[in-house]
Design a protein around this motif. Sequence first.
Motif, PDB file in Angstrom:
ATOM      1  N   GLY A  23     -15.337 -46.609 -44.732  1.00 24.91           N
ATOM      2  CA  GLY A  23     -13.932 -46.964 -44.569  1.00 24.91           C
ATOM      3  C   GLY A  23     -13.637 -47.651 -43.253  1.00 24.91           C
ATOM      4  N   VAL A  24     -14.577 -48.458 -42.770  1.00 24.08           N
ATOM      5  CA  VAL A  24     -14.411 -49.163 -41.490  1.00 24.08           C
ATOM      6  C   VAL A  24     -13.970 -50.597 -41.772  1.00 24.08           C
ATOM      7  N   GLU A  25     -12.953 -51.049 -41.061  1.00 24.28           N
ATOM      8  CA  GLU A  25     -12.531 -52.442 -41.149  1.00 24.28           C
ATOM      9  C   GLU A  25     -13.247 -53.255 -40.078  1.00 24.28           C
ATOM     10  N   LEU A  26     -13.606 -54.489 -40.418  1.00 26.06           N
ATOM     11  CA  LEU A  26     -14.233 -55.404 -39.469  1.00 26.06           C
ATOM     12  C   LEU A  26     -13.342 -56.622 -39.292  1.00 26.06           C
ATOM     13  N   GLU A  27     -12.904 -56.836 -38.060  1.00 25.75           N
ATOM     14  CA  GLU A  27     -12.161 -58.046 -37.710  1.00 25.75           C
ATOM     15  C   GLU A  27     -13.057 -58.904 -36.833  1.00 25.75           C
ATOM     16  N   VAL A  28     -13.148 -60.184 -37.132  1.00 26.99           N
ATOM     17  CA  VAL A  28     -13.988 -61.113 -36.384  1.00 26.99           C
ATOM     18  C   VAL A  28     -13.104 -62.189 -35.754  1.00 26.99           C
ATOM     19  N   LEU A  29     -13.315 -62.439 -34.474  1.00 24.21           N
ATOM     20  CA  LEU A  29     -12.610 -63.504 -33.763  1.00 24.21           C
ATOM     21  C   LEU A  29     -13.607 -64.400 -33.043  1.00 24.21           C
ATOM     22  N   PRO A  30     -13.425 -65.724 -33.106  1.00 26.57           N
ATOM     23  CA  PRO A  30     -12.503 -66.454 -33.968  1.00 26.57           C
ATOM     24  C   PRO A  30     -12.759 -66.117 -35.440  1.00 26.57           C
ATOM     25  N   PRO A  31     -11.774 -66.332 -36.296  1.00 26.63           N
ATOM     26  CA  PRO A  31     -11.909 -65.911 -37.696  1.00 26.63           C
ATOM     27  C   PRO A  31     -12.963 -66.701 -38.449  1.00 26.63           C
ATOM     28  N   ILE A  70     -21.554 -56.712 -24.737  1.00 27.43           N
ATOM     29  CA  ILE A  70     -20.568 -55.703 -24.347  1.00 27.43           C
ATOM     30  C   ILE A  70     -20.156 -54.925 -25.589  1.00 27.43           C
ATOM     31  N   HIS A  71     -20.115 -53.604 -25.477  1.00 21.58           N
ATOM     32  CA  HIS A  71     -19.474 -52.794 -26.506  1.00 21.58           C
ATOM     33  C   HIS A  71     -18.671 -51.721 -25.804  1.00 21.58           C
ATOM     34  N   ALA A  72     -17.498 -51.430 -26.324  1.00 27.02           N
ATOM     35  CA  ALA A  72     -16.584 -50.511 -25.641  1.00 27.02           C
ATOM     36  C   ALA A  72     -15.603 -49.919 -26.633  1.00 27.02           C
ATOM     37  N   ILE A  73     -15.005 -48.800 -26.231  1.00 26.58           N
ATOM     38  CA  ILE A  73     -13.928 -48.199 -27.009  1.00 26.58           C
ATOM     39  C   ILE A  73     -12.623 -48.868 -26.592  1.00 26.58           C
ATOM     40  N   TYR A  83     -15.017 -52.333 -29.790  1.00 30.30           N
ATOM     41  CA  TYR A  83     -15.034 -53.763 -29.485  1.00 30.30           C
ATOM     42  C   TYR A  83     -16.452 -54.184 -29.142  1.00 30.30           C
ATOM     43  N   CYS A  84     -16.891 -55.301 -29.708  1.00 30.90           N
ATOM     44  CA  CYS A  84     -18.201 -55.866 -29.387  1.00 30.90           C
ATOM     45  C   CYS A  84     -18.048 -57.345 -29.082  1.00 30.90           C
ATOM     46  N   GLN A  85     -18.695 -57.773 -28.013  1.00 33.41           N
ATOM     47  CA  GLN A  85     -18.748 -59.206 -27.716  1.00 33.41           C
ATOM     48  C   GLN A  85     -20.197 -59.653 -27.789  1.00 33.41           C
ATOM     49  N   LEU A  86     -20.433 -60.741 -28.498  1.00 32.42           N
ATOM     50  CA  LEU A  86     -21.778 -61.267 -28.654  1.00 32.42           C
ATOM     51  C   LEU A  86     -22.097 -62.235 -27.525  1.00 32.42           C
ATOM     52  N   GLY A  87     -23.382 -62.430 -27.280  1.00 34.15           N
ATOM     53  CA  GLY A  87     -23.827 -63.275 -26.192  1.00 34.15           C
ATOM     54  C   GLY A  87     -23.521 -64.745 -26.426  1.00 34.15           C
ATOM     55  N   GLU A  88     -23.693 -65.508 -25.371  1.00 31.90           N
ATOM     56  CA  GLU A  88     -23.406 -66.934 -25.427  1.00 31.90           C
ATOM     57  C   GLU A  88     -24.261 -67.624 -26.490  1.00 31.90           C
ATOM     58  N   GLY A  89     -23.593 -68.410 -27.341  1.00 32.00           N
ATOM     59  CA  GLY A  89     -24.299 -69.145 -28.383  1.00 32.00           C
ATOM     60  C   GLY A  89     -24.592 -68.337 -29.630  1.00 32.00           C
ATOM     61  N   ILE A  90     -24.202 -67.049 -29.662  1.00 31.76           N
ATOM     62  CA  ILE A  90     -24.436 -66.191 -30.824  1.00 31.76           C
ATOM     63  C   ILE A  90     -23.118 -66.038 -31.573  1.00 31.76           C
ATOM     64  N   LEU A 114     -16.027 -58.873 -32.131  1.00 29.71           N
ATOM     65  CA  LEU A 114     -15.901 -58.055 -33.332  1.00 29.71           C
ATOM     66  C   LEU A 114     -15.135 -56.787 -32.998  1.00 29.71           C
ATOM     67  N   TYR A 115     -14.307 -56.368 -33.939  1.00 32.93           N
ATOM     68  CA  TYR A 115     -13.573 -55.110 -33.826  1.00 32.93           C
ATOM     69  C   TYR A 115     -13.922 -54.256 -35.039  1.00 32.93           C
ATOM     70  N   PHE A 116     -14.627 -53.157 -34.814  1.00 34.08           N
ATOM     71  CA  PHE A 116     -14.911 -52.195 -35.867  1.00 34.08           C
ATOM     72  C   PHE A 116     -13.812 -51.130 -35.810  1.00 34.08           C
TER      73      PHE A 116
END
Length: 203
Positions: A23-31, A70-73, A83-90, A114-116
């Motif tokens: 039951g986890v929602e995934l939001e991706v930015l940019p969409p 980066i991953h954080a609450i 919250y997760c941020q992917l590396g440059e170019g990923i 990404l927002y889980f």
Amino acid sequence: MPVTILTAQPDLSNEVVRHSESGVELEVLPPLRGITENMKGDLNITESQVYFWSESHNTGVALWYPDIIIHAIMRQADREAIYCQLGEGIHFPAQVAENGNNDDEEDEDIMAELYFIPANGDSLEAIYNAMSQCAVLHPDADADGEEFEEEEEWYANPSDEAELNEVQRAALDHLATVFQPPVNGKQTHENDDGAFEDAMEEE
């Protein structure tokens, strides 16, 4: 470099799963192009990768820990998430850049986030802890052999900010305005009695 997109539910039979959450929602930015709503599905934190699979969208993703810089609450009034941020170019294939284009050159400039969002906000700590423990198993190959010790997993920062690249410094500046790190699994507040100040000064 694109993120691994899953076209079938991942086989976890040979994986060491540290945490599972449905039951986890995934939001991706940019969409993502063609995706107009958050995907909802199952999140599995394994020792090798982070897996998310949405049965309703018949798609999912697999993230390598070294790709997550980066991953954080994140706790805000309207949303609690990992919250997760992917590396440059990923980034994701067909991820729309801020200017609305997805040309190859523009893709390299995408900062994928990404927002889980779990249905149960109380599971944030367990998800974060599992990701932190698994990330330690995949030290940065560019860290000159240095590894973080387990007691430093909670929002550990490099001792020298000069070691960060421009993207990482910008990300830390952004996170400093949004996130508040937990202390012993709880959020800190401005009216804390300063019980931790002496310990911090002695370091």
